[in-house]
Scaffold this active site. Structure first.
Site: not given
Ligand SMILES: NC(=O)c1ccc[n+]([C@@H]2O[C@H](COP(=O)([O-])OP(=O)(O)OC[C@H]3O[C@@H](n4cnc5c(N)ncnc54)[C@H](OP(=O)(O)O)[C@@H]3O)[C@@H](O)[C@H]2O)c1
Length: 390
Positions: A78-79, A84, A255
């Site tokens: 997730g960069a 990220g 979550y």
């Protein structure tokens, strides 16, 4: 004859005094209210890990604290955006080879271009990874292994939050319910199961590159996981939303459950790999203004649209006000960067950290340090991945 008593003038005097008193009081009250409005975001920030953490944490860590990372290789999931992106950017700035692991090729490529332009580091590359598909996770691991690179830092950052739910917005929600390609509820599937499988597939690379480390990005929302059990394994693979709801599904708790899993997984991984020179940590990175709330905004707006103009304005203003307590994305990356690059002797293997690099030990949820449950989490995750055909 008696002189008329000057009643009126005394009353006027008295009223004048009272008015002055009242206006002083009103001034005092409005000043206190204004101060409270200004200070309240600071108090909230201290409680949740917002911008004040940068000034109140006993750990002083900035991007300048990162040592030279020439020859080191990092994977950041997730960069392409959020914290990220900033994690990948700062590692690249210190000469690490960085793999941007994202599900969207154009967003991934765009992030790489920005990182290369900002740092001049051309050893930054994109490899596709969709954590909602175990087949994609496997292809990613194969593609990485084909590069024949060491793996010094595995940063499990990607995440999805469809709604923080009752604990934070006082409302039970199920609008965010979704299943991954392998039939997992989306929060547990993407945030935990996908990352667990990825780490298993890269385990040998981590061991071969020791001393190496894994950082799992959890959240303060871990304390919102299902009560009192923490994990509700029967809710990991429900048939549909009706089935899930009948068993007590709620977005926020789902979550929370996935974030509790991130922290307990890191602790168990640390235990299992300590003899191999691989360390693992988890963190609540802070409460940060990022794209994480994109689905929440949609679900709240959907509801607000059905309400009055006034309710919509109120929700908007409340959202903006709450942002005053939050961190910038660049600061949100600091805790995971600290865990990825600081000397291991300064860190606690398996530890759970708050911003910025403040050791909490274990998660706040009552089950957070339950060793038996931690082992059950590991076994159940492995079993369900196997059951899904992987
Ligand atoms: N922001 C906060 O206040 C906060 C607080 C506590 C913890 N966290 C944690 O911090 C981490 C990063 O969040 P953020 O705030 O930076 O959020 P963000 O800006 O929304 O970034 C999330 C990243 O995860 C990626 N992602 C989502 N689903 C994925 C999937 N199926 N496969 C691969 N990648 C996927 C996103 O990709 P796309 O761009 O393609 O969607 C994006 O790159 C998350 O784990 C989150 O739970 C954040």
């Amino acid at each position: 004859m008696c002189k008329p008593t000057p009643v009126a003038s005394t009353e006027t005097k008295k009223t004048g005094k009272t008015r002055r008193g009242m206006s002083k009081m009103a001034l005092y009250l409005s000043a206190s209210f204004a101060m409270l409005v200004a200070i309240f975001p600071m108090i909230i920030s201290e409680l949740i890990g917002g911008w004040t953490a940068k000034y109140t944490s006993p750990v002083y860590f900035t991007p300048k604290s990162i040592p030279d990372l020439t020859g080191k290789v990092a994977i950041v999931t997730g960069a392409n955006t959020g914290i990220g992106y900033h994690t990948a950017l700062e590692l690249a700035r210190k000469n690490a080879q960085v793999i941007v692991a994202s599900r969207n090729p154009s967003k991934g490529q765009e992030a790489i271009t920005r990182i290369q332009e900002a740092t001049g580091n051309h050893h930054v590359r994109f490899l596709p990874l969709d954590l909602s598909s175990l087949a994609s996770v496997r292809s990613f691991a194969q593609a990485f292994q084909a590069l024949q690179l060491p793996l010094d830092m595995l940063i499990l950052n990607a995440g999805i939050m469809k709604s923080p739910g009752a604990q934070f917005i006082g409302k039970n929600m199920t609008q965010g319910f979704e299943l991954t390609q392998d039939g997992f509820e989306v929060h547990i599937g993407v945030n935990h199961v996908g990352h667990f499988y990825l780490t298993q597939l890269l385990r040998d690379s981590l061991i071969a590159s020791a001393p190496s480390r894994v950082v799992a990005v959890s959240s303060i929302a871990e304390q919102g996981a299902y009560q009192p059990d923490g994990f509700r394994f029967e809710l990991w693979k429900p048939l549909n939303v009706e089935h899930a709801t009948s068993m007590g599904y709620e977005d926020g708790m789902a979550y929370g459950q996935s974030k509790l899993a991130n922290a307990m997984f890191a602790k168990e991984l640390a235990e299992q790999l300590k003899e191999h020179g691989v360390t693992a940590y988890s963190c609540h990175p802070g409460v940060i203004v990022s794209e994480l709330t994109r689905y929440l905004v949609a679900s709240i707006e959907e509801e607000a649209l059905q309400k009055s103009w006034w309710s919509r304005m109120y929700l908007n203003a409340l959202g903006k006000y709450f942002e005053l307590a939050q961190m910038k994305t660049s600061d949100g990356a600091l805790t995971q960067l600290h865990l990825a690059v600081s000397n291991v002797s300064e860190l606690s293997n398996g530890g759970f950290y708050h911003p910025i690099g403040k050791l909490k030990g274990s998660p706040n949820h009552a089950q957070g340090s339950n060793e038996k449950l931690r082992k059950e989490l590991w076994r159940e995750t492995e079993r369900m991945i196997k059951e899904a055909g992987f």
